[in-house]
Design a protein around this motif. Structure first.
Motif, PDB file in Angstrom:
ATOM      1  N   UNK A   1      39.210  52.587   1.344  1.00 22.80           N
ATOM      2  CA  UNK A   1      39.513  51.548   0.347  1.00 22.80           C
ATOM      3  C   UNK A   1      39.269  52.045  -1.079  1.00 22.80           C
TER       4      UNK A   1
ATOM      5  N   UNK B   1      40.572  51.689  -5.363  1.00 25.69           N
ATOM      6  CA  UNK B   1      39.644  51.670  -6.500  1.00 25.69           C
ATOM      7  C   UNK B   1      39.738  52.915  -7.381  1.00 25.69           C
TER       8      UNK B   1
ATOM      9  N   UNK C   1      29.320  47.146 -13.417  1.00 32.78           N
ATOM     10  CA  UNK C   1      30.052  45.882 -13.256  1.00 32.78           C
ATOM     11  C   UNK C   1      29.127  44.779 -12.752  1.00 32.78           C
ATOM     12  N   UNK C   2      28.164  45.141 -11.924  1.00 28.98           N
ATOM     13  CA  UNK C   2      27.165  44.143 -11.502  1.00 28.98           C
ATOM     14  C   UNK C   2      26.325  43.683 -12.689  1.00 28.98           C
TER      15      UNK C   2
ATOM     16  N   UNK D   1      32.915  45.283  -4.477  1.00 29.22           N
ATOM     17  CA  UNK D   1      33.893  44.414  -5.131  1.00 29.22           C
ATOM     18  C   UNK D   1      34.036  43.059  -4.457  1.00 29.22           C
ATOM     19  N   UNK D   2      33.896  42.995  -3.137  1.00 27.83           N
ATOM     20  CA  UNK D   2      34.318  41.790  -2.416  1.00 27.83           C
ATOM     21  C   UNK D   2      33.175  40.862  -1.996  1.00 27.83           C
ATOM     22  N   UNK D   3      31.925  41.275  -2.130  1.00 27.58           N
ATOM     23  CA  UNK D   3      30.853  40.361  -1.746  1.00 27.58           C
ATOM     24  C   UNK D   3      30.837  39.188  -2.722  1.00 27.58           C
ATOM     25  N   UNK D   4      30.527  37.982  -2.222  1.00 30.96           N
ATOM     26  CA  UNK D   4      30.592  36.801  -3.110  1.00 30.96           C
ATOM     27  C   UNK D   4      29.829  37.014  -4.412  1.00 30.96           C
ATOM     28  N   UNK D   5      28.611  37.544  -4.339  1.00 33.67           N
ATOM     29  CA  UNK D   5      27.907  37.992  -5.538  1.00 33.67           C
ATOM     30  C   UNK D   5      27.623  39.467  -5.334  1.00 33.67           C
ATOM     31  N   UNK D   6      28.165  40.299  -6.202  1.00 37.39           N
ATOM     32  CA  UNK D   6      28.092  41.737  -5.935  1.00 37.39           C
ATOM     33  C   UNK D   6      26.670  42.286  -6.060  1.00 37.39           C
ATOM     34  N   UNK D   7      25.769  41.540  -6.690  1.00 38.22           N
ATOM     35  CA  UNK D   7      24.398  42.047  -6.792  1.00 38.22           C
ATOM     36  C   UNK D   7      23.433  41.277  -5.888  1.00 38.22           C
TER      37      UNK D   7
ATOM     38  N   UNK E   1      47.586  50.846   2.814  1.00 34.02           N
ATOM     39  CA  UNK E   1      47.712  50.406   1.428  1.00 34.02           C
ATOM     40  C   UNK E   1      49.148  50.459   0.902  1.00 34.02           C
TER      41      UNK E   1
ATOM     42  N   UNK F   1      36.183  38.432 -12.524  1.00 28.65           N
ATOM     43  CA  UNK F   1      34.831  38.210 -11.981  1.00 28.65           C
ATOM     44  C   UNK F   1      33.836  39.017 -12.806  1.00 28.65           C
ATOM     45  N   UNK F   2      34.179  40.286 -13.022  1.00 24.48           N
ATOM     46  CA  UNK F   2      33.349  41.118 -13.880  1.00 24.48           C
ATOM     47  C   UNK F   2      34.190  42.283 -14.396  1.00 24.48           C
ATOM     48  N   UNK F   3      33.554  43.170 -15.139  1.00 28.50           N
ATOM     49  CA  UNK F   3      34.274  44.267 -15.799  1.00 28.50           C
ATOM     50  C   UNK F   3      33.282  45.355 -16.156  1.00 28.50           C
ATOM     51  N   UNK F   4      33.773  46.508 -16.505  1.00 27.23           N
ATOM     52  CA  UNK F   4      32.962  47.526 -17.193  1.00 27.23           C
ATOM     53  C   UNK F   4      33.912  48.446 -17.938  1.00 27.23           C
TER      54      UNK F   4
ATOM     55  N   UNK G   1      37.529  43.269 -12.293  1.00 25.31           N
ATOM     56  CA  UNK G   1      37.729  42.783 -10.921  1.00 25.31           C
ATOM     57  C   UNK G   1      38.383  41.412 -11.047  1.00 25.31           C
TER      58      UNK G   1
ATOM     59  N   UNK H   1      39.123  39.935  -4.699  1.00 25.75           N
ATOM     60  CA  UNK H   1      39.053  40.648  -5.985  1.00 25.75           C
ATOM     61  C   UNK H   1      39.895  41.912  -5.934  1.00 25.75           C
TER      62      UNK H   1
ATOM     63  N   UNK I   1      40.746  45.253  -8.125  1.00 20.00           N
ATOM     64  CA  UNK I   1      40.379  46.031  -9.310  1.00 20.00           C
ATOM     65  C   UNK I   1      41.608  46.507 -10.072  1.00 20.00           C
TER      66      UNK I   1
END
Lengths: 383, 138
Positions: free
Chosen positions: A129, A134, A148-149, A252-258, B15, B66-69, B90, B100, B102
């Motif tokens: 993946x 990514x 990103x977290x 990337x896909x966990x509901x809250x990535x941290x 993919x 959702x977030x970024x960097x 994301x 999500x 990317x």
């Protein structure tokens, strides 16, 4: 439920932690193992159990051969990543083996060559993946994932630059007191700001070091430990937490990535140890990155959820603070031998061996280990 | 801002549908063909359903970050110094909550990236292939 105070860490040892070393992983594992065995007052012939680590790349047969050991009676592999394996799951397996009578003295070695070809991120490039979706958009490498977290965490809980910087500055303050630490030069906010940005908001100073080094420890029954050279440092509590998100999807896909499974691992460990976060004298937190250290500090219960940036900025974790954290500089200033140097330092602090950086009257320590989709909390106690 | 240039390793057919969508100007993700449940990223085995069939479906081009960097030192294998900085987001499509995707932030000169910012899908050329791009919207 597994019982506490049945096993003890009776020997610890490590190689020098270097930015770029010359020795192989197996050589460093052997050197660290022999150092730990000697520290325990044992010889290689006394080691009859081994917990290997799938990321180290060398099984117990190679290690046993390299250290010139005696008869092996038990071996297993810790099937989790990072600090979960080295500071939690390995101990759980060791206790199972010792309590079952399958081994008397269990060796847990680990070594890393961060400077190997392909680097520390090579493992991620093999995830389909990541390679397929990514990497083509540049979302690659642990600092990028954790950056990103950090932005999401700041969005939800707030975090100023000064608060963020307080984490590496805290660990550096401990490293300045640690002769073997890789980075000992003092770090203030100006120095922190000179550190190159890798992926916003994480600077190089917010990331664990690149280290070539090894560490090892020996686990024995508490009854055996009482007749060994050092004060008994027992494993009073252990907790593991897992999610079923594979590493290729996790960031990337966990509901809250941290939302690492650290709350559950901490709850299980404190329950087994029959104590609370407020009972801890100090802590060792798997600090791959500033953000992961912050979140795990909260998960250990050392401060309220969402308050770790303020906890560090207030100086609570620094030398002289009310809850010292990462007292040899952790992975960000001490050296990155995933998890294992944290547990070695915890043992030596509990023995009272750490000189200028000794935490006064240290009796209880929480060790947090992160493995991405897994987490461990271990409570170590001096008898 | 730059654009990362790194050719995807496409595990056919894992993919391929994603990149076919990008070439067609659509954002496509995988769903369980029978139930319609989004299954993303496409796994080798659908959780608990080894016989499940995945199909590629178009999702909304509108969504949020959702977030970024902002990457200033690319960690991709090889030399990518000339491609930084770039901002990865994301993206969560409006009609696929929790999913999500990317991609890189585009058309965002002078815009400070932030979590929850509204975005619109806009694929961009990156060398010999297209990648997901997202532009500020609303």
């Amino acid at each position: 439920m597994m019982k506490g105070n049945r096993i003890a860490i009776t020997g610890v040892g490590e190689t020098p932690f270097l930015r770029k070393g010359e020795e192989s992983v197996l050589m460093m594992m052997a050197r660290a193992s022999l150092s730990a065995i000697a520290d325990a007052g044992l010889t290689p012939a006394d080691i009859d159990g081994y917990i290997s680590n799938k990321y180290a790349g060398h099984g117990s047969d190679e290690v046993a051969h390299a250290i010139g050991a005696g008869e092996k009676r038990f071996c297993a592999i810790a099937d989790s990543a990072g600090g979960t394996a080295t500071t939690g799951q390995a101990l759980q397996l060791a206790q199972m083996a010792i309590e079952a009578g399958l081994a008397r003295h269990v060796l847990i070695p680990y070594a890393i060559r961060s400077t190997k070809p392909g680097g520390v991120y090579g493992v991620h490039a093999r995830e389909p993946q990541k390679a397929g979706i990514e990497m083509p958009v540049g979302f690659f490498g642990q600092p990028t994932y954790f950056a990103s977290m950090a932005n999401r965490y700041a969005h939800e809980y707030g975090m100023t630059e000064e608060e963020q910087a307080a984490v590496p500055m805290t660990y550096r303050a401990w490293a300045t007191l640690t002769p073997g630490a890789q980075r000992r030069e003092p770090m203030d906010l100006d120095v922190y700001r000179q550190s190159p940005m890798i992926a916003t908001p994480l600077r190089a100073a917010d990331c664990c070091l690149t280290t070539d080094g090894g560490g090892a420890y020996v686990v024995s029954a508490v009854e055996e430990a009482r007749d060994m050279p050092h004060p008994v440092v027992s494993v009073r509590g252990m907790g593991l937490g897992f999610t079923n998100w594979p590493q290729g999807i996790l960031f990337t896909q966990t509901p809250s990535t941290f939302a690492f499974p650290g709350e559950v691992s901490a709850r299980r460990a404190y329950e087994m140890a029959d104590c609370d976060p407020k009972d801890m004298d100090f802590a060792q937190v798997y600090d791959g990155f500033t953000i992961s250290a912050l979140v795990q500090t909260e998960m250990l219960g050392l401060c309220e959820k969402g308050e770790a940036p303020r906890f560090y900025a207030a100086g609570h974790a620094k030398p002289g603070g009310r809850m010292p954290v990462n007292t040899s500089g952790g992975h960000m200033s001490g050296g990155y031998v995933p998890g294992i140097n944290l547990i070695i330092e915890a043992v030596r602090q509990l023995r009272g061996q750490e000189g200028d950086r000794q935490v006064p009257d240290a009796r209880l320590c929480a060790v947090a280990g992160l493995g991405g989709n897994s987490h461990s909390t271990t409570i170590l106690a001096r008898d | 801002m730059g654009i990362p240039i790194y050719s995807p390793t496409i595990e056919v057919p894992l993919f391929q549908g994603y990149y076919d969508g990008l070439e067609a100007g659509e954002l496509r993700i995988t769903a369980d063909a029978e139930t319609g449940e989004w299954i993303w990223y496409p796994p080798e085995v659908v959780p608990g359903k080894p016989d499940a069939v995945l199909e590629w479906r178009k999702v909304s081009p509108e969504g949020r970050a959702y977030t970024f960097t902002t990457v200033t030192r690319s960690l991709l294998p090889g030399d990518h110094k000339a491609e930084v900085p770039f901002t990865v987001v994301l993206f969560e499509p409006d009609d696929a909550p929790g999913v999500r995707v990317p991609g890189i932030l585009v058309d965002a000169e002078g815009v400070e990236p932030r979590c929850e910012m509204r975005l619109r899908f806009r694929p961009v050329q990156a060398g010999d292939h297209k990648i997901a791009g997202f532009a500020p919207a609303g």
